[in-house]
Scaffold this motif. Structure first.
Motif, short mmCIF file in Angstrom:
data_model
loop_
_atom_site.label_atom_id
_atom_site.label_comp_id
_atom_site.label_asym_id
_atom_site.label_seq_id
_atom_site.Cartn_x
_atom_site.Cartn_y
_atom_site.Cartn_z
N GLY A 97 0.80 -1.21 0.00
CA GLY A 97 0.00 0.00 0.00
C GLY A 97 0.83 1.27 0.00
N LEU A 98 0.40 2.24 0.80
CA LEU A 98 1.06 3.55 0.85
C LEU A 98 2.48 3.43 1.40
N THR A 99 2.69 2.55 2.38
CA THR A 99 4.04 2.35 2.93
C THR A 99 5.01 1.89 1.86
N GLU A 100 4.58 0.94 1.05
CA GLU A 100 5.42 0.44 -0.04
C GLU A 100 5.77 1.55 -1.02
N THR A 101 4.78 2.35 -1.38
CA THR A 101 5.01 3.42 -2.35
C THR A 101 6.00 4.46 -1.83
N LEU A 102 5.80 4.91 -0.60
CA LEU A 102 6.68 5.93 -0.04
C LEU A 102 8.11 5.43 0.12
N VAL A 103 8.24 4.21 0.66
CA VAL A 103 9.58 3.68 0.93
C VAL A 103 10.31 3.37 -0.37
N MET A 104 9.69 2.65 -1.28
CA MET A 104 10.39 2.19 -2.47
C MET A 104 10.67 3.32 -3.45
N ARG A 105 9.77 4.30 -3.53
CA ARG A 105 10.06 5.43 -4.44
C ARG A 105 11.20 6.28 -3.88
N SER A 106 11.26 6.43 -2.56
CA SER A 106 12.39 7.15 -1.96
C SER A 106 13.69 6.41 -2.20
N VAL A 107 13.63 5.08 -2.09
CA VAL A 107 14.83 4.27 -2.33
C VAL A 107 15.27 4.38 -3.79
N ASP A 108 14.31 4.40 -4.71
CA ASP A 108 14.65 4.54 -6.13
C ASP A 108 15.38 5.86 -6.40
N VAL A 109 14.94 6.93 -5.74
CA VAL A 109 15.61 8.21 -5.92
C VAL A 109 17.04 8.15 -5.41
N LEU A 110 17.25 7.55 -4.23
CA LEU A 110 18.60 7.47 -3.66
C LEU A 110 19.51 6.58 -4.50
N LEU A 111 18.96 5.50 -5.06
CA LEU A 111 19.77 4.60 -5.87
C LEU A 111 20.16 5.22 -7.20
N CYS A 112 19.43 6.25 -7.64
CA CYS A 112 19.79 6.92 -8.89
C CYS A 112 21.03 7.79 -8.73
N LEU A 113 21.36 8.17 -7.51
CA LEU A 113 22.50 9.04 -7.26
C LEU A 113 23.78 8.22 -7.19
N PRO A 114 24.87 8.66 -7.82
CA PRO A 114 26.15 7.94 -7.71
C PRO A 114 26.60 7.84 -6.27
N THR A 115 27.06 6.67 -5.88
CA THR A 115 27.42 6.43 -4.48
C THR A 115 28.52 7.35 -4.00
N LEU A 116 29.60 7.44 -4.78
CA LEU A 116 30.74 8.26 -4.37
C LEU A 116 30.38 9.73 -4.29
N LEU A 117 29.61 10.23 -5.27
CA LEU A 117 29.25 11.64 -5.26
C LEU A 117 28.33 11.97 -4.07
N MET A 118 27.40 11.05 -3.76
CA MET A 118 26.52 11.28 -2.63
C MET A 118 27.30 11.29 -1.32
N ALA A 119 28.26 10.36 -1.18
CA ALA A 119 29.09 10.34 0.02
C ALA A 119 29.94 11.61 0.12
N MET A 120 30.49 12.05 -1.00
CA MET A 120 31.29 13.28 -1.00
C MET A 120 30.44 14.48 -0.62
N LEU A 121 29.20 14.52 -1.08
CA LEU A 121 28.31 15.63 -0.75
C LEU A 121 28.06 15.71 0.75
N PHE A 122 27.71 14.58 1.36
CA PHE A 122 27.43 14.58 2.80
C PHE A 122 28.67 14.92 3.61
N VAL A 123 29.81 14.35 3.24
CA VAL A 123 31.04 14.61 3.99
C VAL A 123 31.46 16.06 3.84
N THR A 124 31.27 16.63 2.66
CA THR A 124 31.60 18.04 2.46
C THR A 124 30.72 18.94 3.31
#
Length: 275
Positions: A97-124
């Motif tokens: 239901g709604l839980t699946e939609t919210l969680v999995m769509r958020s995960v899809d957005v995060l997985l689209c971001l390059p891992t190294l660039l996302m880590a560099m952004l947070f650390v910066t």
């Protein structure tokens, strides 16, 4: 049985590395941060088989302590990512239901971001250091755990033992924790080992760029980065941390492959698809 016996080598090597790093404070090693300018670029000896670096620090001591720090960061961040990602994946896969939609769509957005660039952004944004790198790596790897847990829950939620537990009147929380979670522990354990191996590489990359472990604390990536300006004086300062990093990474990835084969009765094919 032959396959299992052959797969013991990565576990033995990983055990040796782990024991060596755990016993680092008890070993007769020099202080990895202590400098002695009179011994700059000293050649290897019996006491110092890897020589000294540009500040007269023990390369062997810094390699062992750097590996220790890398493993602590990798394992801690992988465990945190597993706890967070698995919880969200089980919730999304079972509740739907709604839980699946919210969680999995958020995960899809995060997985689209390059891992190294996302880590560099947070650390910066929050500054380098071990206290920052661990939660950053946990956030980076949590979406992968969510995807794996979600896929596993979808495959077991319609099984007879889950339906029987529901018929007996068990609560949703009890079904997820006591019935579903133990039956998806195999793929999650494989994903945990894979995330820990990847975290070693990512932490070394951040340290290489000056965004990971803060000097003078030793780290394999930091040693490789510092050796770029001293290659003309001592090429070993670049070679040794590269070799150690390669051995640690290959050993951990080999352990992942063995766990995949051992925990999957179909020879690891299902887990290979999830990877």
């Amino acid at each position: 049985m032959k396959r299992k016996k052959a797969g013991l080598l990565p576990f033995v090597m990983l055990g040796i590395i782990a024991v060596l790093c755990l016993l680092a404070p008890l070993l007769p090693l020099p202080n990895p941060e202590a400098m002695n300018i009179t011994k700059r670029f000293a050649l290897p000896t019996l006491q110092e088989p890897f020589g000294m670096d540009e500040f007269g620090r023990s390369v062997m001591s810094r390699l062992i302590w750097g590996t220790r720090i890398s493993l602590v960061i990798a394992v801690t961040s992988a465990l945190a990512a597993a706890a967070i990602g698995t919880a969200f994946g089980v919730l999304a896969g079972y509740l739907r239901g709604l839980t699946e939609t919210l969680v999995m769509r958020s995960v899809d957005v995060l997985l689209c971001l390059p891992t190294l660039l996302m880590a560099m952004l947070f650390v910066t944004l929050y500054g380098p250091g071990t206290a920052t790198v661990i939660p950053v790596l946990a956030v980076v790897y949590a979406p992968t755990f969510t995807r794996v847990a979600y896929a596993c829950v979808l495959s077991v939620r319609s099984m007879e033992y889950v339906e029987a537990t529901e018929t007996l009147g068990a609560s949703r929380l009890r079904i997820m924790v006591r019935t579903i979670l133990p039956n998806i522990s195999g793929p999650m354990l494989v994903q945990l080992s894979l995330a820990a191996a990847s975290a070693v590489v990512l932490e070394s990359g951040l340290s290489f760029l000056g965004l990971g472990v803060v000097p003078p604390s030793p780290s394999l990536g930091g040693m490789i980065g510092a050796a770029r300006s001293t290659m003309a004086h001592s090429v070993g300062l670049l070679v040794w941390p590269c070799i150690v990093l390669s051995i640690v990474t290959l050993t951990m990835y080999g352990t992942c492959d063995v766990l995949r084969d051992w925990l999957d009765p179909r020879g690891g094919r299902a887990t290979e698809v999830l990877r």
